[in-house]
Design an enzyme around this catalytic site. Structure first.
Site, PDB file in Angstrom:
ATOM      1  N   SER A 241      -9.999  -0.150   6.862  1.00  0.00           N
ATOM      2  CA  SER A 241      -9.452  -0.127   5.502  1.00  0.00           C
ATOM      3  C   SER A 241      -8.890  -1.431   4.977  1.00  0.00           C
ATOM      4  O   SER A 241      -8.465  -1.486   3.835  1.00  0.00           O
ATOM      5  CB  SER A 241      -8.342   0.918   5.416  1.00  0.00           C
ATOM      6  OG  SER A 241      -8.930   2.155   5.247  1.00  0.00           O
TER       7      SER A 241
ATOM      8  N   SER B  55      -9.724   2.050   2.642  1.00  0.00           N
ATOM      9  CA  SER B  55      -8.879   2.812   1.746  1.00  0.00           C
ATOM     10  C   SER B  55      -7.845   1.938   1.021  1.00  0.00           C
ATOM     11  O   SER B  55      -7.206   2.429   0.089  1.00  0.00           O
ATOM     12  CB  SER B  55      -8.167   3.912   2.545  1.00  0.00           C
ATOM     13  OG  SER B  55      -7.296   3.347   3.508  1.00  0.00           O
TER      14      SER B  55
ATOM     15  N   LYS C 199       0.861  -1.199   0.000  1.00  0.00           N
ATOM     16  CA  LYS C 199       0.000   0.000   0.000  1.00  0.00           C
ATOM     17  C   LYS C 199       0.889   1.239   0.000  1.00  0.00           C
ATOM     18  O   LYS C 199       1.933   1.252   0.676  1.00  0.00           O
ATOM     19  CB  LYS C 199      -0.913  -0.040   1.231  1.00  0.00           C
ATOM     20  CG  LYS C 199      -1.949   1.082   1.272  1.00  0.00           C
ATOM     21  CD  LYS C 199      -2.929   0.882   2.432  1.00  0.00           C
ATOM     22  CE  LYS C 199      -3.931   2.016   2.501  1.00  0.00           C
ATOM     23  NZ  LYS C 199      -4.908   1.863   3.597  1.00  0.00           N
TER      24      LYS C 199
HETATM   25  N1  GLN Z   1     -13.152   4.820   6.232  1.00  0.00           N
HETATM   26  C1  GLN Z   1     -12.426   5.129   7.418  1.00  0.00           C
HETATM   27  C2  GLN Z   1     -11.910   6.541   7.354  1.00  0.00           C
HETATM   28  O1  GLN Z   1     -12.106   7.168   6.380  1.00  0.00           O
HETATM   29  C3  GLN Z   1     -11.304   4.160   7.640  1.00  0.00           C
HETATM   30  C4  GLN Z   1     -10.179   4.344   6.710  1.00  0.00           C
HETATM   31  C5  GLN Z   1      -8.935   3.612   7.128  1.00  0.00           C
HETATM   32  O2  GLN Z   1      -8.994   2.615   7.850  1.00  0.00           O
HETATM   33  N2  GLN Z   1      -7.796   4.134   6.693  1.00  0.00           N
HETATM   34  O3  GLN Z   1     -11.308   7.024   8.257  1.00  0.00           O
END
Ligand code: GLN
Length: 463
Positions: free
Chosen positions: A167, A142, A67
């Site tokens: 995410s 994400s 990632k």
């Molecule tokens: N959707 C959540 C956020 O926007 C989690 C995203 C994540 O785990 N990076 O914070």
């Protein structure tokens, strides 16, 4: 050489005995990745050529995607943001070093919502990854690029991903892959570009439970460079995959089915019944603070994010512009140009929540809620080995549906993943079935450092 459908396990058995030409294999991997990139856009950076493995080891010759918020020495690392365009770290994250020391090879850097800010991988500065099962739909976020390449690759591969509030689980659920988020602190965060330090966890997405258990065995372990890293001995997590699940106790939290699509609820209950058939027992329980976890998560996450993003000032890393005006003017211009809309929203929200006068009402209150959420889980794990729930309340949505959602409606989609992420307990999402041809995730959660239990039960379920 026929590589289609060869599993990670089989691949590693063959490379171990030298029964596979790694050069041929690498050429196939790059060719296949390029065609996947054209169709689905999982990568921000895709290598032209895979380097030969540094060492023989547990991952000898296995391609790993990373990632893009995890630093890779000599390879652009942007965290999905324009503000870090062109940033080439002079070091690799500890987990990347661990992978290379076991003979893993880096394939490329995967697409993500800017700094991890999102649920659908649409807040991406370098193009949006598309779901290989239906290109009009999201891969989840994400870690959308990570789930995309895992679902699409016709070669053995595992993705290194990261979760702050869901995410890893969300993209795994939307693409029918397996996503493992370990206990907070089990995997070193050294070399991870922070979203929210008290929540960020590096984990993995793979095609099978074996794949994520294997990668966890390589990346978990104490790291003196990360002060939050846990001091626990290294383990081989694949050893948990052999056990049956007779006598395991499963708690099913009723709050995790509220507002969930009925067809998803049915798939998840069928999965729980299957676990019962395999010898586990289950009971419905209540985690009463669940409904407060979403606002608490967003207050804490954006508060930490807004302080973390202060360092992107156009002086030290990434985007630089012609120096003009005083520092404040320059700082504003760089940040206005470099950050996307969602990052700006979160900086404003987070700064507000931490302001003197509001801190008690928002940030400190959110911390108290977090403690309550943790207590709910602690109580549950006195009685149960694992908790089972749907991973997401919906299946992968279409991009035109997402466009109609307000930012708050998007945040609400995280309702089932934020509580375990706030608590820092381990969780795994496995494909449980389908609704309308699209995968549904079963979410299994366990107590701190009980990765073995969720891997065991997930593996028994998937067999
Ligand atoms: N959707 C959540 C956020 O926007 C989690 C995203 C994540 O785990 N990076 O914070």
């Amino acid at each position: 050489m026929k590589l289609e459908k060869i599993s990670v396990k089989e691949f590693l058995l063959r490379t171990k005995v030298g029964d596979l030409d790694l050069e041929d294999f690498s050429a196939h991997v790059i060719e296949n990745s390029r065609s996947i990139q054209k169709k689905y856009n999982p990568f921000i950076t895709l290598k032209d050529k895979i380097q030969a493995p540094q060492k023989k080891g547990k991952l000898f010759g296995l391609p790993i995607s990373v990632k893009d918020n995890i630093c890779t020495k000599g390879m652009q690392t942007t965290a999905g943001s324009k503000i870090l365009e062109g940033y080439i770290p002079p070091f690799s994250a500890t987990c990347v070093d661990n992978i290379m020391n076991e003979g893993g090879v880096i394939l490329g850097k995967t697409a993500m919502d800017e700094f991890g800010f999102g649920t659908f991988s649409i807040n991406c500065a370098y193009g949006i990854p598309k779901n290989p099962l239906d290109t009009d739909r999201s891969c989840g976020g994400s870690s959308g690029g990570a789930s995309c390449i895992t679902a699409a690759a016709d070669f053995p591969h595992i993705a290194l991903a990261e979760s702050t509030g869901g995410s890893i689980s969300c993209p795994a659920a939307f693409t029918g892959t397996v996503g493992l988020t370990p206990t907070y602190g089990l995997v070193s965060r050294w070399g991870l570009i922070d979203y929210a330090n008290s929540l960020d966890k590096i984990g993995c997405i793979g095609k099978s439970v074996y794949d994520v258990a294997l990668l966890l065995s390589v990346i978990a372990g104490n790291d003196p460079r990360d002060s939050t890293s846990l001091n626990v001995p290294k383990e081989d997590y694949t050893k948990f995959l052999k056990k049956d699940i007779k006598g395991m106790k499963i708690g099913v939290p009723e709050e995790y089915f509220e507002g969930v699509d009925e067809k998803i609820t049915k798939v998840v209950w069928d999965a729980i019944k299957k676990l019962e058939d395999l010898g586990a027992t289950y009971e419905e329980i209540s985690l009463p603070h669940t409904k407060y976890s979403l606002p608490a998560y967003y207050i804490i996450a954006v508060s930490e994010a807004s302080t973390n993003l202060a360092k992107y000032c156009g002086m030290r890393y990434g985007l630089h512009l012609q120096l003009q005006g005083n520092f404040d003017e320059y700082f504003s211009t760089v940040r206005s140009n470099g950050f996307g809309e969602e990052a700006k929203r979160r900086i404003i929200l987070g700064t507000f929540a931490r302001m003197a006068g509001y801190r008690d009402a928002y940030y400190l209150k959110a911390l108290k809620v977090r403690t309550k959420v943790i207590e709910d889980f602690k109580k549950a794990f006195k009685q149960f080995d694992v908790l089972a729930a749907p991973t997401m309340p919906i299946v992968a949505p279409r991009f035109d549906e997402i466009e109609k959602l307000s930012p708050i409606e998007v945040y609400m989609m995280d309702i089932l993943t934020v509580a375990p992420n706030l608590a820092g307990i381990p969780m795994i999402s496995v494909p449980a079935g389908k609704v309308g041809g699209l995968p549904v995730g079963l979410h299994l959660m366990s107590d701190y450092l009980q990765e073995g239990k969720i891997l065991q039960i997930a593996n028994a379920f998937c067999l």
